[in-house]
Design an enzyme around this catalytic site. Structure first.
Site, PDB file in Angstrom:
ATOM      1  N   THR A   1       0.809  -1.201   0.068  1.00  0.00           N
ATOM      2  CA  THR A   1      -0.080   0.058  -0.023  1.00  0.00           C
ATOM      3  C   THR A   1       0.975   1.050  -0.078  1.00  0.00           C
ATOM      4  O   THR A   1       1.943   1.089   0.378  1.00  0.00           O
ATOM      5  CB  THR A   1      -1.052   0.049   1.210  1.00  0.00           C
ATOM      6  N   GLY A   2       0.238   2.279  -0.799  1.00  0.00           N
ATOM      7  CA  GLY A   2       1.358   3.631  -0.785  1.00  0.00           C
ATOM      8  C   GLY A   2       2.572   3.287  -1.438  1.00  0.00           C
ATOM      9  O   GLY A   2       3.696   3.762  -0.749  1.00  0.00           O
TER      10      GLY A   2
ATOM     11  N   SER B   1       3.428   4.405  -4.470  1.00  0.00           N
ATOM     12  CA  SER B   1       3.715   5.296  -5.524  1.00  0.00           C
ATOM     13  C   SER B   1       5.019   6.163  -5.466  1.00  0.00           C
ATOM     14  O   SER B   1       5.455   6.565  -6.351  1.00  0.00           O
ATOM     15  CB  SER B   1       2.337   6.173  -5.827  1.00  0.00           C
TER      16      SER B   1
ATOM     17  N   GLY C   1       8.286   7.268  -2.180  1.00  0.00           N
ATOM     18  CA  GLY C   1       8.848   7.091  -0.892  1.00  0.00           C
ATOM     19  C   GLY C   1       9.256   5.544  -0.596  1.00  0.00           C
ATOM     20  O   GLY C   1       9.867   5.011  -1.393  1.00  0.00           O
ATOM     21  N   ILE C   2       8.967   5.372   0.658  1.00  0.00           N
ATOM     22  CA  ILE C   2       9.446   3.967   1.119  1.00  0.00           C
ATOM     23  C   ILE C   2       8.714   2.919   0.414  1.00  0.00           C
ATOM     24  O   ILE C   2       9.176   1.860   0.087  1.00  0.00           O
ATOM     25  CB  ILE C   2       9.181   3.858   2.635  1.00  0.00           C
ATOM     26  N   GLY C   3       7.386   2.991  -0.013  1.00  0.00           N
ATOM     27  CA  GLY C   3       6.599   2.169  -0.768  1.00  0.00           C
ATOM     28  C   GLY C   3       7.422   1.862  -2.188  1.00  0.00           C
ATOM     29  O   GLY C   3       7.461   0.681  -2.265  1.00  0.00           O
TER      30      GLY C   3
ATOM     31  N   SER D   1       6.400   3.490  13.270  1.00  0.00           N
ATOM     32  CA  SER D   1       7.461   4.587  13.464  1.00  0.00           C
ATOM     33  C   SER D   1       8.159   4.496  14.751  1.00  0.00           C
ATOM     34  O   SER D   1       7.578   4.153  15.630  1.00  0.00           O
ATOM     35  CB  SER D   1       6.695   6.063  13.108  1.00  0.00           C
TER      36      SER D   1
ATOM     37  N   TYR E   1      -0.084  11.465  15.066  1.00  0.00           N
ATOM     38  CA  TYR E   1       0.511  10.358  14.377  1.00  0.00           C
ATOM     39  C   TYR E   1       1.151   9.395  15.374  1.00  0.00           C
ATOM     40  O   TYR E   1       1.085   8.064  15.037  1.00  0.00           O
ATOM     41  CB  TYR E   1       1.947  11.352  13.845  1.00  0.00           C
TER      42      TYR E   1
HETATM   43  P1  NAP Z   1       5.607   9.744   1.445  1.00  0.00           P
HETATM   44  O1  NAP Z   1       6.951   9.940   0.926  1.00  0.00           O
HETATM   45  O2  NAP Z   1       4.571  11.033   2.020  1.00  0.00           O
HETATM   46  O3  NAP Z   1       4.492   8.607   0.911  1.00  0.00           O
HETATM   47  C1  NAP Z   1       3.515   8.046   1.182  1.00  0.00           C
HETATM   48  C2  NAP Z   1       2.625   7.231   0.443  1.00  0.00           C
HETATM   49  O4  NAP Z   1       1.438   6.905   1.165  1.00  0.00           O
HETATM   50  C3  NAP Z   1       2.457   7.442  -0.906  1.00  0.00           C
HETATM   51  O5  NAP Z   1       2.690   6.495  -1.738  1.00  0.00           O
HETATM   52  C4  NAP Z   1       0.845   7.857  -0.740  1.00  0.00           C
HETATM   53  O6  NAP Z   1       0.357   7.475  -2.096  1.00  0.00           O
HETATM   54  C5  NAP Z   1       0.410   7.037   0.091  1.00  0.00           C
HETATM   55  N1  NAP Z   1      -0.740   7.208   0.766  1.00  0.00           N
HETATM   56  C6  NAP Z   1      -1.029   8.210   1.676  1.00  0.00           C
HETATM   57  N2  NAP Z   1      -2.562   7.974   1.829  1.00  0.00           N
HETATM   58  C7  NAP Z   1      -2.797   7.079   1.112  1.00  0.00           C
HETATM   59  C8  NAP Z   1      -4.352   6.582   1.179  1.00  0.00           C
HETATM   60  N3  NAP Z   1      -5.353   7.011   1.824  1.00  0.00           N
HETATM   61  N4  NAP Z   1      -4.414   5.547   0.440  1.00  0.00           N
HETATM   62  C9  NAP Z   1      -3.351   4.830  -0.175  1.00  0.00           C
HETATM   63  N5  NAP Z   1      -2.163   5.355  -0.346  1.00  0.00           N
HETATM   64  C10 NAP Z   1      -2.034   6.491   0.594  1.00  0.00           C
HETATM   65  O7  NAP Z   1       5.750   8.787   2.695  1.00  0.00           O
HETATM   66  P2  NAP Z   1       6.832   7.738   3.410  1.00  0.00           P
HETATM   67  O8  NAP Z   1       7.858   8.556   4.146  1.00  0.00           O
HETATM   68  O9  NAP Z   1       7.197   7.021   2.234  1.00  0.00           O
HETATM   69  O10 NAP Z   1       6.171   6.949   4.216  1.00  0.00           O
HETATM   70  C11 NAP Z   1       5.769   5.579   4.151  1.00  0.00           C
HETATM   71  C12 NAP Z   1       5.522   5.003   5.584  1.00  0.00           C
HETATM   72  O11 NAP Z   1       6.560   5.144   6.563  1.00  0.00           O
HETATM   73  C13 NAP Z   1       4.195   5.775   6.117  1.00  0.00           C
HETATM   74  O12 NAP Z   1       3.278   5.097   6.880  1.00  0.00           O
HETATM   75  C14 NAP Z   1       4.921   6.663   7.333  1.00  0.00           C
HETATM   76  O13 NAP Z   1       4.288   6.933   8.425  1.00  0.00           O
HETATM   77  C15 NAP Z   1       6.055   5.781   7.579  1.00  0.00           C
HETATM   78  N6  NAP Z   1       7.250   6.320   8.182  1.00  0.00           N
HETATM   79  C16 NAP Z   1       7.943   7.354   7.536  1.00  0.00           C
HETATM   80  C17 NAP Z   1       8.960   7.796   8.196  1.00  0.00           C
HETATM   81  C18 NAP Z   1       9.888   9.021   7.340  1.00  0.00           C
HETATM   82  O14 NAP Z   1      10.714   9.607   8.120  1.00  0.00           O
HETATM   83  N7  NAP Z   1       9.852   9.263   6.124  1.00  0.00           N
HETATM   84  C19 NAP Z   1       9.432   7.489   9.228  1.00  0.00           C
HETATM   85  C20 NAP Z   1       8.709   6.379  10.010  1.00  0.00           C
HETATM   86  C21 NAP Z   1       7.798   5.969   9.396  1.00  0.00           C
HETATM   87  P3  NAP Z   1      -0.366   8.739  -3.024  1.00  0.00           P
HETATM   88  O15 NAP Z   1       0.733   9.992  -3.337  1.00  0.00           O
HETATM   89  O16 NAP Z   1      -0.734   8.240  -4.491  1.00  0.00           O
HETATM   90  O17 NAP Z   1      -1.498   9.381  -2.743  1.00  0.00           O
END
Ligand code: NAP
Length: 242
Positions: A7-8, A10, A12-14, A137, A150
C-alpha cells in the site's frame, strides 16, 4: 512466484520496497493521488518483471480496498504478502487538532491496516501461508511532541501487530512491524524546513537520515523465508536515534 501488495507505493518508502522486491515477486503497486508516479514506477519495474500492476485505492475506504483486492486477485491470484505502508503525517498541538483531522489520520494510518489485513487474511489462512508487515514509526514507541496524533496511530499499529501475530501464527501467517526513525522522503521534506532537518540530523547517532532503500532491505529480509521464525516483533531501524 508469490504476490506482494504494497500500500502507498507510488512514492517514498513504498516505491523503494517495490523496486527491491521486483526480481522475486509479483508486485501490486497501490496509489491514491500519485497516479503518474505509480505508472512510471510500473513501467520501470516491467522492464525486468512482467508481473507488475498498479491499482488506485484510498486504503482507508473499505469499498476501494475490496475493489483493489478483486483486481489483484483477477491478475495474480491471492495476495501472499501484504505490506501496510501507506501513511500520512500530522504536526499540531493537541488542542489545535480538529476532530475531522484526527479521524483522517487514524483512518489513513491505522484503519487502513485493519481493512487491508482483514481482506487479505482469509486467503492466507486457506493457504496456511502469509506475511504481513505494518509500517510503524519510532514515534509509535516513544511518542513525539507536536505529533501526538501520528504517534497514537503508530502506537496502535504496534499493539495490533503483536495481537495479530498471536492470532494468526497457528495459521502459518507471520505479522511484524517496522519502526523507522527518520527517512529521507517527501514526508520529511514537506514537513520540516532545511534548518529543522539539520537540527534533527544532529540527534541521530549516524548524523544522517535513512534512505528508503535501507528500509526496503529490511522488508526484503522480513518477507523472506530466512525470517521464518520472526513474528510479533516491532523491528527498529533508526540509525541509533533510539
Ligand atoms: P511519503 O513519501 O509521503 O509517501 C506516502 C505514500 O503513502 C504515498 O505513496 C501515498 O500515495 C500513500 N498514501 C497516503 N495516503 C494514502 C491513502 N489514503 N491510500 C493509499 N495510499 C496512500 O511517505 P513515506 O515517508 O514513504 O512513508 C511511508 C510509511 O512510512 C508511512 O506509513 C509513514 O508513516 C512511515 N514512516 C515514515 C518515516 C519517514 O521519516 N519518512 C518514518 C517512519 C515511518 P499517493 O501519493 O498516491 O496518494
Amino acid at each position: 512466484m508469490k504476490t506482494v501488495l504494497i500500500t502507498g507505493s507510488s512514492r517514498g518508502i513504498g516505491a523503494a520496497i517495490a523496486r527491491r522486491l521486483n526480481d522475486e515477486y509479483k508486485i501490486i503497486i497501490n496509489y491514491n493521488k500519485s497516479k503518474d508516479k505509480a505508472f512510471t514506477l510500473m513501467e520501470e519495474l516491467r522492464e525486468t518483471n512482467p508481473n507488475v500492476i498498479a491499482i488506485k485505492a484510498n486504503v482507508s475506504d473499505e469499498s476501494e480496498v475490496e475493489n483493489m483486492f478483486s483486481i489483484a486477485e483477477k491478475n495474480f491470484g491471492h495476495v501472499d504478502i501484504l505490506i501496510n505502508n501507506a501513511g500520512i503525517s500530522h504536526f499540531s498541538l493537541i488542542q489545535d487538532i480538529d476532530f475531522g483531522t484526527w479521524k483522517d489520520v487514524i483512518n489513513t494510518n491505522l484503519n487502513s491496516v485493519f481493512l487491508n489485513s482483514k481482506r487479505a487474511i482469509p486467503n492466507m489462512i486457506s493457504k496456511q501461508y502469509g506475511v504481513i508487515i505494518n509500517m510503524s514509526s519510532i514515534w509509535g514507541e516513544i511518542g513525539a511532541s507536536m505529533e501526538t496524533l501520528y504517534s497514537a496511530s503508530k502506537g496502535a499499529i504496534n499493539t495490533f501487530t503483536k495481537a495479530m501475530a498471536k492470532e494468526l501464527a497457528p495459521s502459518g501467517i507471520r505479522v511484524n512491524a517496522i519502526a523507522p526513525g527518520i527517512v529521507d522522503t517527501d514526508m520529511m521534506r514537506n514537513d520540516f524546513s532545511e534548518s529543522e532537518l539539520l537540527d534533527l540530523k544532529k540527534e541521530v547517532d549516524t548524523n544522517r537520515f535513512a534512505k528508503p532503500e535501507e528500509i526496503a532491505g529490511l522488508v526484503s529480509y522480513l518477507v523472506s523465508d530466512e525470517a521464518s521464525y520472526i513474528t510479533g516483533d516491532i523491528i527498529h531501524i533508526n540509525g541509533g536515534f533510539y
